[in-house]
Design an enzyme around this catalytic site. Structure first.
Site, PDB file in Angstrom:
ATOM      1  N   ASP A 165      19.574  -8.473  29.259  1.00 30.07           N
ATOM      2  CA  ASP A 165      19.213  -9.786  28.749  1.00 30.07           C
ATOM      3  C   ASP A 165      19.270 -10.760  29.925  1.00 30.07           C
ATOM      4  O   ASP A 165      20.326 -11.308  30.211  1.00 30.07           O
ATOM      5  CB  ASP A 165      20.206 -10.180  27.643  1.00 30.07           C
ATOM      6  CG  ASP A 165      19.923 -11.525  27.015  1.00 30.07           C
ATOM      7  OD1 ASP A 165      18.847 -12.092  27.272  1.00 30.07           O
ATOM      8  OD2 ASP A 165      20.787 -12.016  26.280  1.00 30.07           O
ATOM      9  N   GLU A 196      18.489 -20.175  30.782  1.00 31.92           N
ATOM     10  CA  GLU A 196      18.263 -19.983  29.352  1.00 31.92           C
ATOM     11  C   GLU A 196      19.582 -19.838  28.619  1.00 31.92           C
ATOM     12  O   GLU A 196      19.786 -20.406  27.539  1.00 31.92           O
ATOM     13  CB  GLU A 196      17.386 -18.742  29.133  1.00 31.92           C
ATOM     14  CG  GLU A 196      16.868 -18.570  27.703  1.00 31.92           C
ATOM     15  CD  GLU A 196      17.811 -17.826  26.772  1.00 31.92           C
ATOM     16  OE1 GLU A 196      17.589 -17.867  25.552  1.00 31.92           O
ATOM     17  OE2 GLU A 196      18.794 -17.213  27.268  1.00 31.92           O
ATOM     18  N   ASP A 248      12.403 -11.404  25.169  1.00 31.22           N
ATOM     19  CA  ASP A 248      13.830 -11.766  25.177  1.00 31.22           C
ATOM     20  C   ASP A 248      14.444 -11.655  23.786  1.00 31.22           C
ATOM     21  O   ASP A 248      14.956 -12.636  23.249  1.00 31.22           O
ATOM     22  CB  ASP A 248      13.991 -13.188  25.717  1.00 31.22           C
ATOM     23  CG  ASP A 248      15.453 -13.603  25.862  1.00 31.22           C
ATOM     24  OD1 ASP A 248      16.311 -12.704  25.953  1.00 31.22           O
ATOM     25  OD2 ASP A 248      15.732 -14.803  25.866  1.00 31.22           O
ATOM     26  N   HIS A 253      25.417  -9.703  25.629  1.00 35.69           N
ATOM     27  CA  HIS A 253      26.516 -10.659  25.783  1.00 35.69           C
ATOM     28  C   HIS A 253      27.879  -9.987  25.643  1.00 35.69           C
ATOM     29  O   HIS A 253      28.881 -10.650  25.383  1.00 35.69           O
ATOM     30  CB  HIS A 253      26.399 -11.835  24.793  1.00 35.69           C
ATOM     31  CG  HIS A 253      25.205 -12.701  25.013  1.00 35.69           C
ATOM     32  ND1 HIS A 253      25.070 -13.940  24.452  1.00 35.69           N
ATOM     33  CD2 HIS A 253      24.081 -12.519  25.743  1.00 35.69           C
ATOM     34  CE1 HIS A 253      23.924 -14.494  24.805  1.00 35.69           C
ATOM     35  NE2 HIS A 253      23.305 -13.629  25.597  1.00 35.69           N
TER      36      HIS A 253
END
Length: 368
Positions: free
Chosen positions: A106, A139, A163, A344
């Site tokens: 990501d 971003e 994305d 994440h």
């Protein structure tokens, strides 16, 4: 054919380059060097200066070799922390991090996919319309690259943003608007042991307000969450002021406003109950994204999926991305799933086949 080893090696090179938000320059330089070797038009904007970063968004123009309306593809260069010193591990057709950092798929997988797709078209001499690539900054820290972009450098009307999680073929057609909320509760200080009755506890006001708030999942389109509360100090002083940070999201603008009104009322009522005051402020961080079912871009992507025998699915998401900002600026936007998983987190991974399949799809979309 999409070159599996080439896209893998490009991805591995990218994730090894440190690029937390505001510090994407090394990735930008690497990508620019790849594009310069092809002789493309490359321009960097001043978005970095606007948000305190060390580079701007990178725009690449690839001249048309065939007919058709110009189209753009976008992916961001930054990653969430911990993202420095990434050591990628390849095992059984899957790329992981070593476990100490995120992987950075990501959104470096998105970057690798669009570049490999373009190389495929060139090698096979497949005609394509004018293509624009946007490598955006910041971003993850609030879409500051997209917010501060120089839109004159991206004249294409339609943008594919690479994305999103989910299987390749996933098409995001709805994403929420987000309101960032700051609430300041004001009481009155007093000695907590001698004259507590003359004080008004800002913490008590905040607790009363929070107790009556509807939070977390509000309905199928709306969420709200409290992030932090700060203030106070010594236990022998009635706390005069505390600040609460929160957010609310919804794909429905009316529902979002209703939630904001509800949260504000809870705060005002609590302040009135104890004789204090409150300031309730919010800012719409990004607009909701709604893709019309009659969208020609949606039809093109779904037909491209069919052309390569790939199942497609339309989905809604609870997260925001550069897509929301681009949509708010008037672009036709679709966000595609690229197969990244557990983003994440330090358990993040992506299958190599997801990247090759996505590159094949993007190449199909790029064709004339």
């Amino acid at each position: 054919m999409i070159n599996r080893d080439r896209i893998l090696n490009l991805f591995l090179d990218l994730v090894k380059i440190d690029s937390p938000s505001l510090k994407e320059k090394d990735v930008a330089d690497y990508l620019c060097s790849l594009m310069q070797d092809k002789g493309y038009d490359i321009i960097k904007d001043n978005a970095g200066k606007a948000c305190g970063g060390n580079t701007g968004n990178i725009f690449v123009r690839i001249p048309a070799t065939g007919d058709g309306e110009s189209i753009a593809f976008s992916a961001h260069m930054d990653c969430v922390n911990p993202c420095c010193g990434v050591v990628p591990v390849v095992k059984d057709d899957v790329v992981y991090s070593s476990g100490d950092t995120v992987l950075g798929g990501d959104d470096k997988a998105g970057l690798a996919v669009m570049i490999e797709a373009l190389k495929h078209l060139e090698e096979e001499s497949i005609p394509h319309p004018e293509i624009y690539l946007m490598f955006s900054i910041c971003e993850e820290s609030g879409m500051h690259g997209a917010k501060n972009m120089d839109a004159t450098l991206l004249p294409a009307k339609n943008v594919i943003v690479l994305d999103s999680g989910g299987a390749v073929g996933t098409i995001v057609i709805k994403a929420p608007a987000k309101a960032g909320i700051k609430i300041v509760f004001k009481g009155k200080s007093a000695h907590a042991g001698i004259t507590p009755e003359s004080g008004i506890s800002a913490i008590q006001i905040a607790a009363e307000a929070v107790t009556h708030m509807n939070l977390l999942r509000i309905d199928k389109e709306t969420t709200a969450n409290l992030g932090s509360i700060e203030g106070g100090g010594s236990t022998n002083i009635v706390t005069e002021q505390v600040t609460l940070s929160a957010e609310a999201r919804s794909t429905n603008e009316e529902s979002l406003q209703s939630q904001l009104d509800h949260m504000k009322k809870c705060c005002v009522d609590a302040a009135d109950k104890f004789g204090g005051a409150c300031d309730f402020d919010y800012e719409i961080s990004y607009p909701a994204l709604h893709v019309d079912e009659s969208s020609m871009l949606l039809a093109k992507v779904e037909q491209s999926c069919k052309n390569i025998s790939l199942a497609s699915s339309r989905v809604s998401t609870g997260g925001g991305s550069d897509s929301n900002i681009l949509y708010g600026k008037g672009y036709g936007v679709l966000t595609l799933g690229i197969g990244m998983s557990k983003v994440h987190t330090v358990e993040e991974f992506i299958k190599i086949k997801s990247m090759t399949d996505c590159a094949e799809l993007v190449a199909e979309i790029m064709k004339s």
